[in-house]
Design a protein around this motif. Structure first.
Motif, PDB file in Angstrom:
ATOM      1  N   ALA A 317       0.840  -1.204   0.000  1.00 18.51           N
ATOM      2  CA  ALA A 317       0.000   0.000   0.000  1.00 18.51           C
ATOM      3  C   ALA A 317       0.875   1.254   0.000  1.00 18.51           C
ATOM      4  O   ALA A 317       0.621   2.194  -0.768  1.00 18.51           O
ATOM      5  CB  ALA A 317      -0.923  -0.024   1.211  1.00 18.51           C
ATOM      6  N   ILE A 322      -1.149   4.356  -0.890  1.00 18.79           N
ATOM      7  CA  ILE A 322      -2.559   4.053  -0.627  1.00 18.79           C
ATOM      8  C   ILE A 322      -2.762   3.976   0.882  1.00 18.79           C
ATOM      9  O   ILE A 322      -1.951   3.350   1.594  1.00 18.79           O
ATOM     10  CB  ILE A 322      -2.966   2.713  -1.308  1.00 18.79           C
ATOM     11  CG1 ILE A 322      -2.992   2.910  -2.819  1.00 18.79           C
ATOM     12  CG2 ILE A 322      -4.318   2.214  -0.817  1.00 18.79           C
ATOM     13  CD1 ILE A 322      -3.179   1.646  -3.623  1.00 18.79           C
ATOM     14  N   ILE A 324      -4.710   2.626   4.095  1.00 15.77           N
ATOM     15  CA  ILE A 324      -5.615   1.535   4.508  1.00 15.77           C
ATOM     16  C   ILE A 324      -6.305   1.950   5.804  1.00 15.77           C
ATOM     17  O   ILE A 324      -5.639   2.249   6.801  1.00 15.77           O
ATOM     18  CB  ILE A 324      -4.870   0.195   4.747  1.00 15.77           C
ATOM     19  CG1 ILE A 324      -4.088  -0.211   3.488  1.00 15.77           C
ATOM     20  CG2 ILE A 324      -5.846  -0.903   5.137  1.00 15.77           C
ATOM     21  CD1 ILE A 324      -3.298  -1.499   3.634  1.00 15.77           C
ATOM     22  N   ALA A 353      -7.532  -5.359  -3.612  1.00 20.01           N
ATOM     23  CA  ALA A 353      -8.008  -3.979  -3.428  1.00 20.01           C
ATOM     24  C   ALA A 353      -6.852  -3.004  -3.661  1.00 20.01           C
ATOM     25  O   ALA A 353      -7.021  -1.969  -4.324  1.00 20.01           O
ATOM     26  CB  ALA A 353      -8.595  -3.808  -2.037  1.00 20.01           C
ATOM     27  N   ILE A 354      -5.675  -3.351  -3.146  1.00 15.59           N
ATOM     28  CA  ILE A 354      -4.503  -2.470  -3.327  1.00 15.59           C
ATOM     29  C   ILE A 354      -4.045  -2.497  -4.794  1.00 15.59           C
ATOM     30  O   ILE A 354      -3.780  -1.467  -5.404  1.00 15.59           O
ATOM     31  CB  ILE A 354      -3.350  -2.901  -2.379  1.00 15.59           C
ATOM     32  CG1 ILE A 354      -3.799  -2.732  -0.921  1.00 15.59           C
ATOM     33  CG2 ILE A 354      -2.073  -2.106  -2.659  1.00 15.59           C
ATOM     34  CD1 ILE A 354      -2.887  -3.395   0.095  1.00 15.59           C
ATOM     35  N   THR A 357      -6.231  -0.511  -7.174  1.00 13.47           N
ATOM     36  CA  THR A 357      -6.472   0.893  -6.819  1.00 13.47           C
ATOM     37  C   THR A 357      -5.274   1.721  -7.286  1.00 13.47           C
ATOM     38  O   THR A 357      -4.128   1.302  -7.111  1.00 13.47           O
ATOM     39  CB  THR A 357      -6.660   1.031  -5.285  1.00 13.47           C
ATOM     40  OG1 THR A 357      -7.810   0.268  -4.922  1.00 13.47           O
ATOM     41  CG2 THR A 357      -6.874   2.481  -4.873  1.00 13.47           C
ATOM     42  N   VAL A 363      -8.157   2.354   0.707  1.00 12.85           N
ATOM     43  CA  VAL A 363      -8.763   1.024   0.861  1.00 12.85           C
ATOM     44  C   VAL A 363      -9.300   0.941   2.281  1.00 12.85           C
ATOM     45  O   VAL A 363      -8.584   1.235   3.236  1.00 12.85           O
ATOM     46  CB  VAL A 363      -7.719  -0.088   0.605  1.00 12.85           C
ATOM     47  CG1 VAL A 363      -8.272  -1.451   1.006  1.00 12.85           C
ATOM     48  CG2 VAL A 363      -7.285  -0.106  -0.853  1.00 12.85           C
ATOM     49  N   ASP A 380     -12.539  -0.381  -2.017  1.00 10.96           N
ATOM     50  CA  ASP A 380     -11.427   0.386  -2.577  1.00 10.96           C
ATOM     51  C   ASP A 380     -11.934   1.496  -3.489  1.00 10.96           C
ATOM     52  O   ASP A 380     -13.111   1.518  -3.863  1.00 10.96           O
ATOM     53  CB  ASP A 380     -10.457  -0.555  -3.320  1.00 10.96           C
ATOM     54  CG  ASP A 380     -11.098  -1.243  -4.494  1.00 10.96           C
ATOM     55  OD1 ASP A 380     -11.622  -0.560  -5.375  1.00 10.96           O
ATOM     56  OD2 ASP A 380     -11.075  -2.506  -4.530  1.00 10.96           O
ATOM     57  N   GLY A 382     -10.691   1.995  -6.482  1.00  7.50           N
ATOM     58  CA  GLY A 382      -9.870   1.583  -7.621  1.00  7.50           C
ATOM     59  C   GLY A 382     -10.584   1.612  -8.956  1.00  7.50           C
ATOM     60  O   GLY A 382     -11.557   2.342  -9.157  1.00  7.50           O
ATOM     61  N   GLY A 436     -14.821   2.196  -7.932  1.00  5.18           N
ATOM     62  CA  GLY A 436     -14.252   1.297  -6.935  1.00  5.18           C
ATOM     63  C   GLY A 436     -15.093   0.039  -6.738  1.00  5.18           C
ATOM     64  O   GLY A 436     -16.139  -0.131  -7.377  1.00  5.18           O
TER      65      GLY A 436
END
Ligand code: ADP
Length: 457
Positions: A317, A322, A324, A353-354, A357, A363, A380, A382, A436
């Protein structure tokens, strides 16, 4: 040929023969009883009639009239009077009464009844004009019995013939659908999964046909999946292998700079890792696919496990900046499940999810309580998915990103789904392209111990 057809025919014939013999036995027995009674009445009546004739007719005409009567009535008889015996018709000598028997009859009021085969005899004494007459009447009943036997035999023949014809038609109705099924089953065994059988009706045959059609549809589907699987596997293996062999060939060139060498070695390493990851995932899916896959269930704290997973994915992440977020109730939840497999579920969902995205995204991992279940959500910001992609993501090797710019092999979610199914949990996805996705795992309350404890901090 030991077909159902011949078995049915043999069964029919044996059953008919047996029932007919039993029927014949009882009918003949009952007929004999009734016909003996009738014969006795007829003989008794005739002897009375003969006695009347003797009484009424003059002596000179007696012989002729009694002979005529014997002829017309088909009876044979003897008239004994004062030691003299006269026979009329063909008297059976074997049945004739001896002198002492005649004497006994003449002095008593008894009757004598005898029979020899199909000939019956009746004898009785009469007092006519102060003289004692013993009249012995015989009749051959073969004709009557013959008529009965003939009627009975023709009834039997008609019964067997009509029965056989009707039975053959019925047997044909039963056997034909089975033969048809055998034919299409042979076709199916040869690999023709398109065969189907049609049958109108709501009997056992129609449900057998329906089951066959269902089986053929399933086999066809499995065959398509199998072929797709083989082509996907070979494709997934082929791409990294081609890269490895291509870059290894370039690697042999001695004029490469250190920088190029480093670059190509990295590519080879990346692709061999990809292959290793792919084969590990495939092995895992095969293990999970086994019908008797056993889960190693233990009780463990869910929030603690999720925290650990988030820590593991922190680096990935961070590399994309990103954030979390982890939202959960203060209470810890002790669930009873296969700890390492559930960890794998969370890792797959969080890493996806990571992975999907873009940089600087968010996330969110969230644990929610509802009156009936626990929900673990991975949300997410994303790339999201199309509706078509959503309906395929749990299939093996499915990837929305056909260009394969993002690392992956399309097996992660199949493994997740299998583990969720083995636990009897549920999973669903909501997603919108460029907005997302949200993956939610539902854990029903009856699936975990229900024990909760305060979070340690
Ligand atoms: P992969 O190794 O390709 O990630 P998965 O089975 O984990 O394989 O996922 C299958 C496909 O589902 C992915 O290729 C991707 O298209 C889609 N997918 C999974 N998770 C996400 C997500 N969080 N956002 C968008 N797409 C996703």
């Amino acid at each position: 040929m030991k077909s159902i057809y011949s078995k049915l025919v043999i069964g029919f014939l044996l059953t008919s023969l047996l029932s007919f013999s039993i029927c014949c036995f009882f009918t003949i027995k009952s007929y004999n009883r009734d016909s003996d009674q009738l014969a006795l009445e007829e003989l008794e009546h005739s002897s009375d009639h003969i006695a009347d004739l003797i009484k009424l007719i003059d002596d000179k005409d007696q012989d002729k009239i009694l002979a005529d009567y014997s002829e017309t009535s088909e009876m044979s008889f003897t008239v004994t009077c004062e030691g003299q015996t006269k026979n009329y018709g063909h008297v059976n000598k074997k049945l004739i009464l001896k002198d002492d028997e005649l004497k006994t009859l003449a002095t008593s009021k008894d009757k004598s009844l005898r029979s020899e085969g199909i000939i019956s005899q009746y004898a009785k004494a009469f007092k006519i004009d102060n003289q004692t007459y013993v009249i012995t009447v015989q009749k051959d009943f073969s004709a009557t019995k013959d008529i009965f036997m003939k009627s009975y035999t023709s009834a039997a023949i008609i019964f067997m013939m009509t029965g056989s014809i009707v039975f053959l038609i019925v047997a044909d109705i039963i056997v034909k659908p089975i033969s048809r099924l055998t034919k299409v089953t042979d076709e199916l065994a040869k690999g023709n999964y398109k065969v189907r059988v049609n049958y109108e009706g709501k009997d056992e045959i129609s449900s057998l046909y329906a089951s066959f059609n269902q089986m053929a549809v399933r086999l066809a589907k499995q065959e398509t999946i199998r072929q797709q699987f083989i082509s996907d596997v070979s494709h997934e293996f082929q791409t990294p292998l081609t890269a490895i062999s291509g870059f290894a060939t370039i690697f042999k060139n001695e004029n490469l700079t250190d920088e190029q060498r480093q670059k190509y070695a990295d590519i080879i390493l990346f692709n061999s890792n990809r292959l290793s990851h792919l084969s590990k995932n495939m092995l895992q899916l095969t293990l999970l696919d086994g019908e008797d896959t056993a889960l190693d269930k233990t009780e463990f704290p869910l929030i603690e496990q999720l925290n650990r997973v988030i820590e593991m994915e922190d680096n990935a992440a961070l590399s994309k900046d990103i954030e979390i977020e982890f939202i959960h109730p203060k209470k810890e939840f002790i669930i009873e499940a296969d700890e390492s497999r559930m960890e794998q579920v969370w890792i797959n969902l969080l890493s996806n999810a990571i992975k999907y995205t873009n940089e600087h995204g968010v996330v969110t991992v969230e644990v929610r309580r509802t009156p009936t279940e626990l929900q673990v959500r991975f949300e997410d910001t994303g790339v999201g998915m199309s509706q078509d992609a959503i309906s395929h993501i749990f299939e093996r090797f499915y990837r929305q990103d056909k260009s394969r710019t993002i690392e992956g092999n399309g097996l992660g979610l199949s493994i997740v789904k299998r583990i969720i199914d083995l636990h009897h949990y549920k999973i669903d996805v909501e997603s919108q392209e460029d907005v997302g996705s949200v993956f939610t795992v539902y854990i029903p309350y009856e699936m975990f111990t229900g024990l909760t404890k305060k979070k340690k901090d």
